[in-house]
Write a protein that holds these residues in place. Structure first.
Motif, PDB file in Angstrom:
ATOM      1  N   MET A   1       0.848  -1.188   0.000  1.00  0.00           N
ATOM      2  CA  MET A   1       0.000   0.000   0.000  1.00  0.00           C
ATOM      3  C   MET A   1       0.888   1.243   0.000  1.00  0.00           C
ATOM      4  SD  MET A   1      -3.024   1.250  -0.135  1.00  0.00           S
ATOM      5  CE  MET A   1      -3.969  -0.249   0.111  1.00  0.00           C
ATOM      6  N   PHE A   2       0.490   2.235  -0.766  1.00  0.00           N
ATOM      7  CA  PHE A   2       1.224   3.483  -0.943  1.00  0.00           C
ATOM      8  C   PHE A   2       0.313   4.619  -0.498  1.00  0.00           C
ATOM      9  CE2 PHE A   2       2.507   7.162  -3.409  1.00  0.00           C
ATOM     10  CZ  PHE A   2       3.867   7.031  -3.700  1.00  0.00           C
ATOM     11  N   THR A   3       0.765   5.447   0.449  1.00  0.00           N
ATOM     12  CA  THR A   3      -0.024   6.595   0.889  1.00  0.00           C
ATOM     13  C   THR A   3       0.403   7.818   0.090  1.00  0.00           C
ATOM     14  OG1 THR A   3      -0.270   5.689   3.115  1.00  0.00           O
ATOM     15  CG2 THR A   3      -0.684   8.045   2.841  1.00  0.00           C
ATOM     16  N   LEU A   4      -0.508   8.353  -0.699  1.00  0.00           N
ATOM     17  CA  LEU A   4      -0.192   9.352  -1.718  1.00  0.00           C
ATOM     18  C   LEU A   4      -0.325  10.779  -1.203  1.00  0.00           C
ATOM     19  CD1 LEU A   4       0.312  10.042  -4.764  1.00  0.00           C
ATOM     20  CD2 LEU A   4      -2.200   9.973  -5.027  1.00  0.00           C
ATOM     21  N   SER A   5       0.708  11.576  -1.464  1.00  0.00           N
ATOM     22  CA  SER A   5       0.691  13.007  -1.154  1.00  0.00           C
ATOM     23  C   SER A   5       1.596  13.719  -2.152  1.00  0.00           C
ATOM     24  CB  SER A   5       1.188  13.249   0.275  1.00  0.00           C
ATOM     25  OG  SER A   5       2.568  12.926   0.375  1.00  0.00           O
ATOM     26  N   LYS A   6       1.673  15.029  -2.040  1.00  0.00           N
ATOM     27  CA  LYS A   6       2.586  15.773  -2.905  1.00  0.00           C
ATOM     28  C   LYS A   6       4.034  15.355  -2.674  1.00  0.00           C
ATOM     29  CE  LYS A   6      -0.163  19.999  -3.560  1.00  0.00           C
ATOM     30  NZ  LYS A   6      -0.201  21.476  -3.370  1.00  0.00           N
ATOM     31  N   GLN A   7       4.322  14.916  -1.444  1.00  0.00           N
ATOM     32  CA  GLN A   7       5.687  14.540  -1.089  1.00  0.00           C
ATOM     33  C   GLN A   7       6.208  13.375  -1.925  1.00  0.00           C
ATOM     34  OE1 GLN A   7       6.117  13.540   3.045  1.00  0.00           O
ATOM     35  NE2 GLN A   7       8.332  13.284   2.944  1.00  0.00           N
TER      36      GLN A   7
ATOM     37  N   ASP B   1      -1.853  -1.203  -4.334  1.00  0.00           N
ATOM     38  CA  ASP B   1      -2.861  -0.142  -4.390  1.00  0.00           C
ATOM     39  C   ASP B   1      -2.320   1.070  -3.650  1.00  0.00           C
ATOM     40  OD1 ASP B   1      -5.250   1.144  -5.007  1.00  0.00           O
ATOM     41  OD2 ASP B   1      -6.476  -0.567  -4.368  1.00  0.00           O
ATOM     42  N   PHE B   2      -3.014   2.167  -3.765  1.00  0.00           N
ATOM     43  CA  PHE B   2      -2.618   3.375  -3.048  1.00  0.00           C
ATOM     44  C   PHE B   2      -3.842   4.049  -2.471  1.00  0.00           C
ATOM     45  CE2 PHE B   2      -3.187   4.544  -7.495  1.00  0.00           C
ATOM     46  CZ  PHE B   2      -3.978   5.667  -7.438  1.00  0.00           C
ATOM     47  N   ALA B   3      -3.615   4.799  -1.407  1.00  0.00           N
ATOM     48  CA  ALA B   3      -4.677   5.558  -0.750  1.00  0.00           C
ATOM     49  C   ALA B   3      -4.201   6.991  -0.575  1.00  0.00           C
ATOM     50  CB  ALA B   3      -5.029   4.951   0.601  1.00  0.00           C
ATOM     51  N   ARG B   4      -5.129   7.904  -0.643  1.00  0.00           N
ATOM     52  CA  ARG B   4      -4.765   9.309  -0.479  1.00  0.00           C
ATOM     53  C   ARG B   4      -4.476   9.642   0.977  1.00  0.00           C
ATOM     54  NH1 ARG B   4      -9.755  12.229  -2.359  1.00  0.00           N
ATOM     55  NH2 ARG B   4     -10.827  10.232  -2.497  1.00  0.00           N
ATOM     56  N   LEU B   5      -3.538  10.551   1.191  1.00  0.00           N
ATOM     57  CA  LEU B   5      -3.238  11.051   2.526  1.00  0.00           C
ATOM     58  C   LEU B   5      -4.493  11.631   3.171  1.00  0.00           C
ATOM     59  CD1 LEU B   5      -1.041  11.992   4.672  1.00  0.00           C
ATOM     60  CD2 LEU B   5      -1.052  14.164   3.426  1.00  0.00           C
TER      61      LEU B   5
ATOM     62  N   TYR C   1      -1.687  -7.763  -9.234  1.00  0.00           N
ATOM     63  CA  TYR C   1      -3.018  -7.183  -9.402  1.00  0.00           C
ATOM     64  C   TYR C   1      -2.979  -5.745  -8.904  1.00  0.00           C
ATOM     65  CZ  TYR C   1      -7.918  -6.086  -8.715  1.00  0.00           C
ATOM     66  OH  TYR C   1      -9.140  -5.464  -8.762  1.00  0.00           O
ATOM     67  N   PHE C   2      -3.424  -4.824  -9.746  1.00  0.00           N
ATOM     68  CA  PHE C   2      -3.422  -3.407  -9.393  1.00  0.00           C
ATOM     69  C   PHE C   2      -4.840  -2.989  -9.009  1.00  0.00           C
ATOM     70  CE2 PHE C   2       0.186  -3.902 -12.304  1.00  0.00           C
ATOM     71  CZ  PHE C   2       1.203  -3.486 -11.460  1.00  0.00           C
ATOM     72  N   GLY C   3      -5.014  -2.724  -7.719  1.00  0.00           N
ATOM     73  CA  GLY C   3      -6.328  -2.406  -7.202  1.00  0.00           C
ATOM     74  C   GLY C   3      -6.791  -1.007  -7.591  1.00  0.00           C
ATOM     75  N   ARG C   4      -8.061  -0.779  -7.384  1.00  0.00           N
ATOM     76  CA  ARG C   4      -8.675   0.533  -7.626  1.00  0.00           C
ATOM     77  C   ARG C   4      -9.430   0.927  -6.357  1.00  0.00           C
ATOM     78  NH1 ARG C   4      -6.311  -1.384 -11.617  1.00  0.00           N
ATOM     79  NH2 ARG C   4      -6.768  -0.893 -13.808  1.00  0.00           N
ATOM     80  N   LYS C   5      -8.681   1.000  -5.256  1.00  0.00           N
ATOM     81  CA  LYS C   5      -9.274   1.270  -3.944  1.00  0.00           C
ATOM     82  C   LYS C   5     -10.028   2.586  -3.904  1.00  0.00           C
ATOM     83  CE  LYS C   5      -7.650   2.165   0.823  1.00  0.00           C
ATOM     84  NZ  LYS C   5      -8.417   1.164   1.578  1.00  0.00           N
ATOM     85  N   ASP C   6      -9.460   3.600  -4.515  1.00  0.00           N
ATOM     86  CA  ASP C   6     -10.051   4.933  -4.438  1.00  0.00           C
ATOM     87  C   ASP C   6     -11.310   5.010  -5.297  1.00  0.00           C
ATOM     88  OD1 ASP C   6     -10.646   7.710  -4.584  1.00  0.00           O
ATOM     89  OD2 ASP C   6      -8.566   8.174  -4.149  1.00  0.00           O
ATOM     90  N   HIS C   7     -12.398   5.476  -4.699  1.00  0.00           N
ATOM     91  CA  HIS C   7     -13.682   5.512  -5.395  1.00  0.00           C
ATOM     92  C   HIS C   7     -13.694   6.514  -6.547  1.00  0.00           C
ATOM     93  CE1 HIS C   7     -14.460   3.193  -1.931  1.00  0.00           C
ATOM     94  NE2 HIS C   7     -14.449   4.222  -1.114  1.00  0.00           N
ATOM     95  N   LEU C   8     -12.768   7.463  -6.551  1.00  0.00           N
ATOM     96  CA  LEU C   8     -12.720   8.426  -7.652  1.00  0.00           C
ATOM     97  C   LEU C   8     -12.262   7.788  -8.963  1.00  0.00           C
ATOM     98  CD1 LEU C   8     -11.413  11.657  -5.877  1.00  0.00           C
ATOM     99  CD2 LEU C   8     -13.740  11.132  -6.638  1.00  0.00           C
TER     100      LEU C   8
ATOM    101  N   ILE D   1     -27.379   1.560  -3.208  1.00  0.00           N
ATOM    102  CA  ILE D   1     -25.941   1.798  -3.217  1.00  0.00           C
ATOM    103  C   ILE D   1     -25.261   0.534  -3.728  1.00  0.00           C
ATOM    104  CG2 ILE D   1     -23.911   2.297  -1.806  1.00  0.00           C
ATOM    105  CD1 ILE D   1     -25.893   4.647  -2.198  1.00  0.00           C
ATOM    106  N   TYR D   2     -24.561   0.640  -4.851  1.00  0.00           N
ATOM    107  CA  TYR D   2     -23.938  -0.523  -5.473  1.00  0.00           C
ATOM    108  C   TYR D   2     -22.468  -0.683  -5.074  1.00  0.00           C
ATOM    109  CZ  TYR D   2     -28.052  -0.810  -8.467  1.00  0.00           C
ATOM    110  OH  TYR D   2     -29.342  -0.943  -8.922  1.00  0.00           O
ATOM    111  N   SER D   3     -21.763   0.407  -4.947  1.00  0.00           N
ATOM    112  CA  SER D   3     -20.333   0.333  -4.627  1.00  0.00           C
ATOM    113  C   SER D   3     -19.903   1.680  -4.070  1.00  0.00           C
ATOM    114  CB  SER D   3     -19.514  -0.038  -5.872  1.00  0.00           C
ATOM    115  OG  SER D   3     -19.661   0.952  -6.883  1.00  0.00           O
ATOM    116  N   GLY D   4     -18.602   1.874  -3.947  1.00  0.00           N
ATOM    117  CA  GLY D   4     -18.078   3.099  -3.355  1.00  0.00           C
ATOM    118  C   GLY D   4     -17.742   2.880  -1.896  1.00  0.00           C
ATOM    119  N   CYS D   5     -17.694   3.953  -1.132  1.00  0.00           N
ATOM    120  CA  CYS D   5     -17.298   3.898   0.278  1.00  0.00           C
ATOM    121  C   CYS D   5     -18.114   2.862   1.049  1.00  0.00           C
ATOM    122  CB  CYS D   5     -17.474   5.284   0.896  1.00  0.00           C
ATOM    123  SG  CYS D   5     -17.090   5.339   2.658  1.00  0.00           S
ATOM    124  N   GLY D   6     -17.419   2.034   1.845  1.00  0.00           N
ATOM    125  CA  GLY D   6     -18.076   0.969   2.591  1.00  0.00           C
ATOM    126  C   GLY D   6     -18.592   1.380   3.960  1.00  0.00           C
TER     127      GLY D   6
END
Length: 357
Positions: free
Chosen positions: A163-169, A190-194, A235-242, A264-269
Motif C-alpha cells: 500500500m502506498f499513501t499518496l501526497s505531494k511529497q 494499491d494506493f490511498a490518499r493522505l 493485481y493493481f487495485g482501484r481502492k479509491d472511489h474516484l 448503493i452498489y459500490s463506493g465507500c463501505g
C-alpha cells in the motif's frame, strides 16, 4: 435513507482491528500518533479474553446475516502483540478469513511460516516512495527492510500487498513504485490518499489538488495497462472511489441502472461493509474517520452497526453536500475521511473530486 445492495457483487464484511497501538516506527503521516485515542489504546489494550468475546460476537452477527466476513489484524504493529497467533488461530477456526496489515520490522521466516500454517491469506506492508523518500517518511533503513519482508512473504507463499499513501511529497515516486512491486512479484498493489489526521494534521498542504490528482490517475492507468499487457502478475487495485469518476469520463464504464436511483452498489463501505476496532475497543466507522460510534465488548457489534446514530447519519448519503447531486452517487461518493479531515464535516465535498456539479 438509501438501501444497500447485495446484488452488485458478492458481499463481505471487513473488520479492521487495531489489536495494539504499539509500533517501532513514527511515520510522519501516521493516524495513530498525536490522536486523541492513543493514550487509551496504550493503557487499555483489550485482553485476550475480551478479544475472543469480540470474535465470537462478530461471527454470530454475520452468520445470522448470512454474510461472509473477514478480519484484518493490524496496529501499530500486530506482531508486537504476544497473543497474535492465538487470536488468528481462534478466528480461523471460526472460518473467518484473516489478513495482516503490518510492517516489516519483526517479520522473519519463522513467523511467516507460522502465519501461513495458521491460514493467513495475505500480508500488507507499505512502501511510500523510492528509498530516500520512503525512509524520510517511515524511518532510515525501513525501505530495504520492507523489500526483505516481501521476499520472505514470497518464500513463505503468503500473498503480499503493498500500500502506498499518496501526497505531494511522493506523487512523483508512484510510477517508480508500481514498477518496483511488479519486479518483486507483489500480489496486490494499491494506493490511498493522505488523510491529514493524527501525525498528518500538519500535512494538509501536501494534499494533491483535484486536477493534479486526476492527471496522476491518468498516468497510473496507462502504466497499469502497459504492465498488464506485458504479462505482469501483480493485481493493481482501484481502492479509491474516484476511479469510478475517471472511468465514467473515459467511457470505460458499462451503462448505469436506469430505474433504481436509491440502491448503493459500490463506493465507500462506511455503513455497509466495514468497521474499525481500536486497541481499547473503541469502534470507528473507518480508521481514517476518527468518530467514535461505540465500544466493544461492552456493546455488541450488531447494536453498534445498526443503532449508532452517527453511523446512521453517515448512511444518509442523499444529504451529502455534493455527491447527492451526482449521477455516480450510487457508485462513488468520494472519501468521507478526507472531507472530514479537511472540512471538519464528513458530508462535505471530497476536496480531491474534480467533477463540477
Amino acid at each position: 435513507m438509501s438501501q444497500i445492495s447485495t446484488s452488485y457483487r458478492e458481499p463481505h464484511f471487513t473488520l479492521q482491528w487495531h489489536i495494539t497501538a504499539r509500533c517501532d516506527n513514527r511515520c510522519s503521516h501516521c493516524y495513530i500518533y498525536n490522536s486523541d485515542s492513543l493514550a487509551s489504546e496504550i493503557d487499555n489494550e483489550l485482553k485476550l479474553e475480551e478479544c475472543l468475546r469480540v470474535i465470537d460476537d462478530f461471527v454470530e452477527t454475520f452468520q445470522h446475516w448470512k454474510m461472509p466476513c473477514r478480519i484484518n489484524f493490524t496496529g501499530g504493529d500486530p506482531l508486537l502483540r504476544p497473543d497474535l497467533f492465538e487470536l488468528i488461530k481462534y478466528a480461523c477456526n471460526k472460518d473467518i478469513v484473516i489478513g495482516i496489515m503490518g510492517n516489516s520490522n519483526h517479520l522473519d521466516m519463522e513467523k511467516a511460516c507460522h502465519l501461513k500454517d495458521l491460514g493467513v491469506y495475505r500480508y500488507q506492508v507499505s512502501i511510500d516512495g523510492i528509498e530516500e523518500t520512503h525512509d524520510s517518511i517511515r524511518g532510515k533503513g525501513n525501505f530495504r527492510d520492507t523489500i526483505r519482508a516481501l521476499q520472505i512473504l514470497n518464500e513463505a507463499r503468503i500473498p503480499s500487498i503493498v500500500m502506498f499513501t499518496l501526497s505531494k511529497q511522493n506523487a512523483d515516486n508512484l510510477i517508480d513504485i508500481i514498477n518496483l512491486v511488479a519486479e518483486n512479484d507483489v500480489s496486490i498493489f494499491d494506493f490511498a490518499r493522505l488523510v491529514p489526521i493524527g501525525n498528518a494534521m500538519k500535512l494538509k498542504d501536501q494534499i494533491l489538488s483535484a486536477q493534479e490528482y486526476r492527471n496522476l490517475l491518468l498516468r497510473v492507468l496507462e502504466k497499469y495497462k502497459n504492465l498488464q499487457d506485458n504479462g505482469c502478475r501483480t493485481y493493481f487495485g482501484r481502492k479509491d472511489h474516484l476511479w469510478n469518476l475517471l472511468y465514467k469520463e473515459l467511457g470505460l464504464w458499462k451503462s448505469l441502472p436506469q430505474q433504481d436511483k436509491k440502491t448503493i452498489y459500490s463506493g465507500c463501505g462506511i455503513g455497509s461493509s466495514i468497521l474499525t476496532i481500536l486497541a481499547d475497543g473503541t469502534v470507528y466507522p473507518c480508521r481514517r474517520l476518527p468518530v467514535k460510534i461505540g465500544k466493544v465488548p461492552e456493546q455488541s457489534i450488531r447494536d453498534i452497526f445498526i443503532e449508532s446514530s452517527k453511523l446512521n447519519k453517515m448512511r444518509q448519503v442523499e444529504n451529502m453536500e455534493k455527491c447527492s447531486k451526482c449521477e455516480l452517487m450510487q457508485f462513488c461518493r468520494g472519501c468521507m475521511a478526507v472531507a472530514y479531515a479537511v472540512h471538519g464535516d464528513y458530508m462535505a465535498p471530497d476536496p480531491q473530486c474534480w467533477k463540477k456539479i
